[in-house]
Design an enzyme around this catalytic site. Structure first.
Site, PDB file in Angstrom:
ATOM      1  N   PHE A 115       0.874  -1.175   0.000  1.00  0.00           N
ATOM      2  CA  PHE A 115       0.000   0.000   0.000  1.00  0.00           C
ATOM      3  C   PHE A 115       0.907   1.220   0.000  1.00  0.00           C
ATOM      4  O   PHE A 115       1.582   1.506   0.995  1.00  0.00           O
ATOM      5  CB  PHE A 115      -0.874  -0.040   1.253  1.00  0.00           C
ATOM      6  CG  PHE A 115      -1.922   1.035   1.366  1.00  0.00           C
ATOM      7  CD1 PHE A 115      -3.141   0.915   0.700  1.00  0.00           C
ATOM      8  CD2 PHE A 115      -1.727   2.137   2.188  1.00  0.00           C
ATOM      9  CE1 PHE A 115      -4.128   1.882   0.838  1.00  0.00           C
ATOM     10  CE2 PHE A 115      -2.704   3.104   2.336  1.00  0.00           C
ATOM     11  CZ  PHE A 115      -3.913   2.971   1.658  1.00  0.00           C
ATOM     12  N   GLY A 123       3.240  12.301   4.998  1.00  0.00           N
ATOM     13  CA  GLY A 123       3.036  11.096   5.789  1.00  0.00           C
ATOM     14  C   GLY A 123       1.680  11.184   6.460  1.00  0.00           C
ATOM     15  O   GLY A 123       0.669  10.705   5.961  1.00  0.00           O
ATOM     16  N   GLY A 348      12.921  -5.596  34.559  1.00  0.00           N
ATOM     17  CA  GLY A 348      14.277  -5.161  34.806  1.00  0.00           C
ATOM     18  C   GLY A 348      15.188  -5.416  33.621  1.00  0.00           C
ATOM     19  O   GLY A 348      14.744  -5.564  32.477  1.00  0.00           O
ATOM     20  N   GLU A 372      -0.375   4.398   9.375  1.00  0.00           N
ATOM     21  CA  GLU A 372      -1.823   4.443   9.100  1.00  0.00           C
ATOM     22  C   GLU A 372      -2.512   5.568   9.876  1.00  0.00           C
ATOM     23  O   GLU A 372      -3.655   5.453  10.306  1.00  0.00           O
ATOM     24  CB  GLU A 372      -2.473   3.079   9.382  1.00  0.00           C
ATOM     25  CG  GLU A 372      -1.966   1.984   8.451  1.00  0.00           C
ATOM     26  CD  GLU A 372      -2.708   0.670   8.594  1.00  0.00           C
ATOM     27  OE1 GLU A 372      -3.939   0.707   8.798  1.00  0.00           O
ATOM     28  OE2 GLU A 372      -2.057  -0.375   8.495  1.00  0.00           O
TER      29      GLU A 372
END
Length: 393
Positions: A115, A123, A348, A372
């Site tokens: 895609f 973006g 930890g 997305e």
């Protein structure tokens, strides 16, 4: 509306998927190379019938698949999701010929889909696409220049794609790309067309990007790549609808991916804190620890319920889909970041060792808050939908 509980058959199917992911998909994922398409893994998803379900199931089933796979094998989950994201526009908007050529190969895992929406300067602002689709017509014999498009009504419309796409999952190894390019002069979302572009088109090149997230992602360069009306998905200049329709379906399932990771981190934390000796007892006996675990569980379950509600709204064709999809992705991805980070803290230093489950999840969990539609974009969508509804009263 399945928003608050699942049927026994659905719960059994999720358990089966977790087992398949651990026993059959995890070993293949471990043999793959970070940052590269794992074709053996994709083929196995096809042989299990999971890729076909991308196009025969509803949004809730998609979410259940993604959460269940993510719990045991994030690589398998991502491989499945990227096939769906890249090929859904073909399934929903493709011609009979486009569907016949590509969808059988997508569902059996022999063709890799991608895609291609994001660009270096577009973006989160997906409407600001700069990849150009310049019109042309076939040269007529004896003519020294291509005539205007309107002068050749007997031939198919033609364009040349010029520009760059960036941060494209499965690039540059995909076999075809759903590409969104500007074909009209209109600002914003107007004048964008979706094209199905096979990877072997002349002028199309790509390169991989070295990213924190281990799944394949790259950039694509378009140097006058030829496309015609036969490559259009949907209608010319209406491609933004194709993009948003696809994202409205997949955004809740990104949330499901996040919930699967959060649940894996939570279960690992429960086991660790119940068995780890600390300060004369078990780690879980410390109130500061047990309250953090309770918070992790609370947020994970809330995110899961919102994902299910959004998916159910999509399956019912509710007008609230954009708002619910945005809410589900936002809450689930932010929750997963919190849960995984807290799990690392409670484990930890051991959780920071290369190869530890939480080290893997810590790298995986960051990207969904960006792709997305970043979290900030989702907040904008939610606010816009709320004010639109308020003004309509």
């Amino acid at each position: 509306m399945t928003a608050f509980s699942l049927e026994p058959e659905q719960l059994a199917w999720c358990a089966e998927l977790r087992t398949l992911a651990a026993q059959r998909l995890r070993p293949l994922a471990d043999k793959g190379e970070p940052g590269q398409v794992n074709r053996a893994l994709v083929a196995e998803l096809g042989s299990l019938g999971l890729l076909e379900r991308l196009f025969t199931s509803g949004a809730l089933d998609l979410c259940l698949m993604r959460e269940s796979l993510a719990y045991a094998c994030t690589e398998a989950e991502t491989a499945l999701a990227l096939q769906g994201l890249g090929a859904h526009p073909v399934h929903a908007h493709g011609t009979r010929e486009q569907r016949a050529r590509w969808l059988p190969r997508v569902t059996d895992g022999t063709a890799i889909a991608a895609f291609a929406l994001s660009e270096p300067g577009a973006g989160s602002d997906a409407a600001a696409l700069e990849l150009r689709a310049e019109p042309e017509s076939p040269r007529r014999e004896g003519s020294s220049a291509a005539p205007p498009l309107a002068a050749a009504p007997d031939g198919p419309a033609r364009w040349r794609l010029s520009g760059e796409k960036c941060w494209i999952s499965n690039a540059p190894e995909a076999d075809f790309y759903t590409v969104f390019a500007r074909t009209g002069p209109g600002a914003g979302a107007r004048g964008v067309t979706a094209f199905l572009v096979p990877a072997d088109r002349p002028g199309l090149t790509g390169r991989g990007l070295d990213m924190l997230s281990p799944h394949p992602i790259g950039a694509l360069d378009f140097d006058a790549v030829p496309v015609t009306a036969d490559d259009v998905l949907g209608e010319a200049d209406r491609g933004f609808r194709v993009a948003m329709g696809t994202l409205n379906l997949f955004r809740p399932s990104v949330g499901a991916f996040a919930v699967g990771m959060a649940q894996a981190a939570l279960d690992a934390t429960l086991a660790h804190t119940a068995g780890r000796d600390a300060f004369g007892g078990k780690l879980k006996d410390l109130q500061a620890v047990s309250h953090q675990v309770a918070e992790m569980a609370l947020r994970t379950e809330a995110a899961r319920l919102m994902v299910h509600a959004a998916a159910s709204a999509y399956d019912e064709d509710s007008p609230e889909v954009p708002r619910r999809s945005a809410m589900a992705k936002l809450l689930a991805t932010e929750t997963a970041q919190y849960v995984v980070d807290t799990a690392v803290q409670l484990h930890g230093a051991s959780a920071l060792q290369r190869g530890h489950l939480l080290e893997h999840l810590y790298r995986e969990v960051r990207a969904p808050r960006i792709y997305e539609g970043a979290s900030e974009v989702q907040r904008g969508i939610i606010a816009k939908e709320l004010y639109t509804r308020q003004e309509a009263r």
